[in-house]
Design an enzyme around this catalytic site. Sequence first.
Site, PDB file in Angstrom:
ATOM      1  N   ASP A   1       0.687  -1.836   4.740  1.00 28.51           N
ATOM      2  CA  ASP A   1       0.313  -0.604   5.440  1.00 28.51           C
ATOM      3  C   ASP A   1      -1.054  -0.155   4.938  1.00 28.51           C
ATOM      4  O   ASP A   1      -1.185   0.879   4.276  1.00 28.51           O
ATOM      5  CB  ASP A   1       1.396   0.463   5.179  1.00 28.51           C
ATOM      6  CG  ASP A   1       1.092   1.766   5.877  1.00 28.51           C
ATOM      7  OD1 ASP A   1       0.331   1.747   6.861  1.00 28.51           O
ATOM      8  OD2 ASP A   1       1.616   2.808   5.442  1.00 28.51           O
TER       9      ASP A   1
ATOM     10  N   HIS B   1       0.884  -1.175   0.000  1.00 20.66           N
ATOM     11  CA  HIS B   1       0.000   0.000   0.000  1.00 20.66           C
ATOM     12  C   HIS B   1       0.918   1.220   0.000  1.00 20.66           C
ATOM     13  O   HIS B   1       1.162   1.836   1.041  1.00 20.66           O
ATOM     14  CB  HIS B   1      -0.886   0.024   1.233  1.00 20.66           C
ATOM     15  CG  HIS B   1      -1.858  -1.121   1.332  1.00 20.66           C
ATOM     16  ND1 HIS B   1      -1.465  -2.424   1.515  1.00 20.66           N
ATOM     17  CD2 HIS B   1      -3.220  -1.148   1.270  1.00 20.66           C
ATOM     18  CE1 HIS B   1      -2.538  -3.198   1.564  1.00 20.66           C
ATOM     19  NE2 HIS B   1      -3.616  -2.447   1.416  1.00 20.66           N
TER      20      HIS B   1
HETATM   21  N1  SAM Z   1       2.741   3.124   2.995  1.00 16.33           N
HETATM   22  C1  SAM Z   1       2.553   4.552   2.763  1.00 16.33           C
HETATM   23  C2  SAM Z   1       3.594   5.303   3.523  1.00 16.33           C
HETATM   24  O1  SAM Z   1       3.995   4.838   4.597  1.00 16.33           O
HETATM   25  O2  SAM Z   1       4.015   6.338   3.052  1.00 16.33           O
HETATM   26  C3  SAM Z   1       1.185   5.031   3.173  1.00 16.33           C
HETATM   27  C4  SAM Z   1       0.084   4.225   2.645  1.00 16.33           C
HETATM   28  S1  SAM Z   1      -1.516   4.743   3.079  1.00 16.33           S
HETATM   29  C5  SAM Z   1      -1.643   4.363   4.763  1.00 16.33           C
HETATM   30  C6  SAM Z   1      -2.457   3.496   2.316  1.00 16.33           C
HETATM   31  C7  SAM Z   1      -2.470   3.538   0.801  1.00 16.33           C
HETATM   32  O3  SAM Z   1      -3.041   2.321   0.334  1.00 16.33           O
HETATM   33  C8  SAM Z   1      -3.307   4.638   0.198  1.00 16.33           C
HETATM   34  O4  SAM Z   1      -2.505   5.350  -0.712  1.00 16.33           O
HETATM   35  C9  SAM Z   1      -4.448   3.913  -0.541  1.00 16.33           C
HETATM   36  O5  SAM Z   1      -4.813   4.542  -1.743  1.00 16.33           O
HETATM   37  C10 SAM Z   1      -3.823   2.579  -0.809  1.00 16.33           C
HETATM   38  N2  SAM Z   1      -4.727   1.423  -0.917  1.00 16.33           N
HETATM   39  C11 SAM Z   1      -5.915   1.205  -0.327  1.00 16.33           C
HETATM   40  N3  SAM Z   1      -6.342  -0.046  -0.576  1.00 16.33           N
HETATM   41  C12 SAM Z   1      -5.378  -0.649  -1.329  1.00 16.33           C
HETATM   42  C13 SAM Z   1      -5.212  -1.946  -1.872  1.00 16.33           C
HETATM   43  N4  SAM Z   1      -6.132  -2.901  -1.699  1.00 16.33           N
HETATM   44  N5  SAM Z   1      -4.071  -2.198  -2.540  1.00 16.33           N
HETATM   45  C14 SAM Z   1      -3.123  -1.255  -2.726  1.00 16.33           C
HETATM   46  N6  SAM Z   1      -3.231  -0.007  -2.235  1.00 16.33           N
HETATM   47  C15 SAM Z   1      -4.348   0.294  -1.542  1.00 16.33           C
END
Ligand code: SAM
Length: 295
Positions: free
Chosen positions: A179, A57
């Site tokens: 995440d 994520h």
């Molecule tokens: N890991 C990043 C950081 O530490 O900078 C922050 C990530 S943020 C908490 C979660 C992200 O996951 C968002 O950008 C959202 O769009 C994305 N997201 C949500 N559901 C997802 C999925 N099933 N697969 C991949 N990305 C997803």
Amino acid sequence: LSRSPDLPISRSHESMLAYRHMFHAGNFADVFKHALLTRLLIALGKKGKPYCYLDTHAGIGRYDLSHPWAKKAREYENGIGRLWEREDIPEALAPYMTAVKAGNPHTDLRFYPGSPRIARRLVRPCDRIVLTELNKDDYAELKALFAGDRQVAVHLLDGYQGLKAFLPPPERRGLVLIDSSFDRAREFARIATALAEAHSRWASGTYAIWYPLMEPGAMRGFARDVKKTGIRKILRLELTIEPEDWALTIPGCGMLVVNPPWRFENKARPLLDWLWRALSVEGAGGVKIDWLTPE
Ligand code: SAM
């Protein structure tokens, strides 16, 4: 972290991808997560063989804290903002602070690095980064950020599909960061299932799973689901910085680390104790580190 429509958890509806990390960038949860992430990557980089870092994520990789979304609740002020001018940063936290400072060559704090950017600073030329992001706009920004970088692959893909597509990595060494934005009610259960599946593909990998601290019942359910997978060697690290008023706030967050580096808990303890002193609201909360499942 107060509850609002922009919060990671909106349990009333299945608001798939309503979450935007820009609202939360640099908050205490990011500091906790990214400080531990730096220690995990540094430990991996100590051995000679190449490794792969998979960020399921990934977000956009870099956050402009002057953006109106970031300024809406100014969550970063109670996170990285509290560390920014400290001159007594402990050694264990120094690589994390260096990563944040690198994106801010002038004295003011303006940009906050996401997990992909932090990882990019720590991987060696032989290592590889794989990023998956499901939000189209966020993916486009992330892709642009790493355009032309041959060490980084960026995919518009569900992170849980990514676990199936990219594990085990050919290197057979590495770290997976899960995440999630927790924008679905059943995310805890989904993560436990995804971890079981990923671990069955690649048992020797290190997995770091971030989660918000929610009502005790939800947390007990998560712990029970993860234990049921039968996976051994899971370290649980939690930081609480606010009083536990479940209706109003998310008082803390945690990370499960499957197959942590040798004696990771000894390194993490002073780091998290220091962070708790720096971030806690009037001495609320504390740090908990234990083995959810031992070796
Ligand atoms: N890991 C990043 C950081 O530490 O900078 C922050 C990530 S943020 C908490 C979660 C992200 O996951 C968002 O950008 C959202 O769009 C994305 N997201 C949500 N559901 C997802 C999925 N099933 N697969 C991949 N990305 C997803």
